[in-house]
Scaffold this motif. Structure first.
Motif, PDB file in Angstrom:
ATOM      1  N   ASN A 112       0.842  -1.191   0.237  1.00 33.52           N
ATOM      2  CA  ASN A 112      -0.035   0.288  -0.367  1.00 33.52           C
ATOM      3  C   ASN A 112       0.637   1.137   0.378  1.00 33.52           C
ATOM      4  O   ASN A 112       0.724   2.141  -0.685  1.00 33.52           O
ATOM      5  N   ILE A 150       2.578   2.074  -3.104  1.00 34.97           N
ATOM      6  CA  ILE A 150       1.633   2.403  -4.736  1.00 34.97           C
ATOM      7  C   ILE A 150       1.597   3.768  -3.952  1.00 34.97           C
ATOM      8  O   ILE A 150       1.121   4.847  -5.127  1.00 34.97           O
ATOM      9  N   LEU A 178       4.020   6.067  -5.319  1.00 33.28           N
ATOM     10  CA  LEU A 178       3.761   6.073  -6.543  1.00 33.28           C
ATOM     11  C   LEU A 178       2.894   7.304  -6.871  1.00 33.28           C
ATOM     12  O   LEU A 178       3.103   8.444  -8.129  1.00 33.28           O
ATOM     13  N   LYS A 179       1.644   7.490  -6.106  1.00 33.29           N
ATOM     14  CA  LYS A 179       0.714   8.633  -6.542  1.00 33.29           C
ATOM     15  C   LYS A 179       1.491   9.958  -6.190  1.00 33.29           C
ATOM     16  O   LYS A 179       1.244  11.174  -6.934  1.00 33.29           O
ATOM     17  N   TYR A 218      -0.826   5.674 -14.361  1.00 31.38           N
ATOM     18  CA  TYR A 218      -1.058   5.699 -13.062  1.00 31.38           C
ATOM     19  C   TYR A 218      -1.698   4.649 -12.663  1.00 31.38           C
ATOM     20  O   TYR A 218      -1.387   3.548 -11.840  1.00 31.38           O
ATOM     21  N   THR A 234       0.090   1.075 -11.135  1.00 29.63           N
ATOM     22  CA  THR A 234      -0.410   0.171 -10.115  1.00 29.63           C
ATOM     23  C   THR A 234      -0.695  -0.288 -10.270  1.00 29.63           C
ATOM     24  O   THR A 234      -0.491  -1.920  -9.031  1.00 29.63           O
ATOM     25  N   SER A 235      -1.479  -1.069 -11.662  1.00 27.79           N
ATOM     26  CA  SER A 235      -1.471  -2.543 -11.332  1.00 27.79           C
ATOM     27  C   SER A 235      -0.448  -3.681 -11.715  1.00 27.79           C
ATOM     28  O   SER A 235      -0.645  -4.571 -10.464  1.00 27.79           O
TER      29      SER A 235
END
Length: 307
Positions: free
Chosen positions: A213, A216, A219-220, A259, A263-264
């Protein structure tokens, strides 16, 4: 007779209508500019920004995970000084927003024009002995050359992430039964060996899901370095294309698609990591079930023989 569920069919109908409305909007609304979006989102500047985002993600998470493990060990240390330092670190970096940290680190050149290494307080020490030109500095760098936008964003994100990872690792370590540590100590293993070979491998089952989590979320959060600014970043490049062509909305949709794709990929990696570190979990339960089944079979066989 099977139980009827009319509410389910009503829910399916509502969801189907909403999905149809959404697809109709994607197809018919001219604001999306699909041909323009697809043509722009794969151009070399965008791909370069994508590489910068991935590099920023990897470096920030490496700093965050590595430093977070050290801080978690300090929080669990019997030394009160180490515990206090670790607590102050987590308190500060969890309190300050990452956007503020990124802008703050991007302007650290205001505090120091050069970063130099040597004897601390060399000039003050020299002044005490009447040596006003005394300097004991080995080497130095210009702050502008070292604290570039990318480095400032990487440090801001990495140091902030270390505070969160410290709490995750600490919770994972505390989830391991203390009997494991006591048994390893009885075998003569050192604290480092116990942590590396006994505690952390078992704690990874608890650490991996929240770490996924956090990855991710990182990443954002890489899009925040666009305010430093960092030009080698995905959102910065997409926003620049939108401003240059006066078509910002299609580029925002392109950023959303990029994104979602990244994320996938991270979710797939998280799934395999969780499966790898959960191999030994739950075997005792399955073994008990097998033993009960064998006992039941032997009991039925014995009763049949007796009959």
């Amino acid at each position: 007779m099977p139980v009827r569920h009319p509410g389910r069919w009503a829910g399916v109908a509502v969801i189907a209508v909403l999905v149809a409305m959404f697809v109709h909007m994607l197809v018919t609304n001219s604001a999306f500019q699909w041909s323009f979006m697809v043509d722009e989102m794969f151009r070399p500047p965008i791909i370069e920004g994508l590489r910068g985002t991935i590099l920023l993600l990897i470096t920030s998470m490496v700093i965050g995970i590595g430093l977070g493990i050290v801080i978690a060990i300090m929080r669990l240390s019997p030394n009160p000084v180490l515990r206090g330092v670790a607590w102050v670190y987590t308190w500060f970096f969890r309190a300050v927003p990452r956007l503020v940290l990124a802008i703050l680190f991007g302007n650290l050149g205001i505090l120091w024009s050069r970063l130099e290494f040597g004897l601390p307080f060399d000039r003050q020490i020299g002044a005490l002995f009447g040596l006003h030109d005394f300097e004991a500095r080995l080497f130095g760098f210009s702050a502008v050359d070292i604290l570039t936008g990318f480095v400032a964003g990487m440090l801001a994100l990495g140091l902030s992430e270390a505070a969160y990872m410290a709490e995750i690792v600490r919770a994972g370590i505390q989830s391991v039964d203390e009997g494991q540590t006591e048994a390893a100590q009885a075998l003569g293993m050192s604290r480092a060996q116990i942590l590396r070979r006994i505690v952390l491998p078992q704690a990874m089952r608890v650490i991996i899901p929240p770490t996924g989590n956090e990855t991710i979320a990182m990443l954002k959060d890489t899009s925040l370095v666009a305010f430093v600014p960092v030009s080698m970043e995905l959102f910065f490049q997409l926003k620049a294309v939108g401003s240059r062509t006066f078509q910002p909305f299609p580029m925002y949709v392109a950023a959303t698609l990029w994104y979602l794709l990244l994320t996938s990929v991270l979710l797939v990696g998280q799934y395999y990591l969780e499966r790898h570190y959960s191999k030994g979990f739950g075997r005792s339960t399955r073994a008990r079930q097998r033993l009960r089944g064998l006992a039941a079979e032997s009991g039925s066989t014995t009763s049949g023989t007796a009959q």
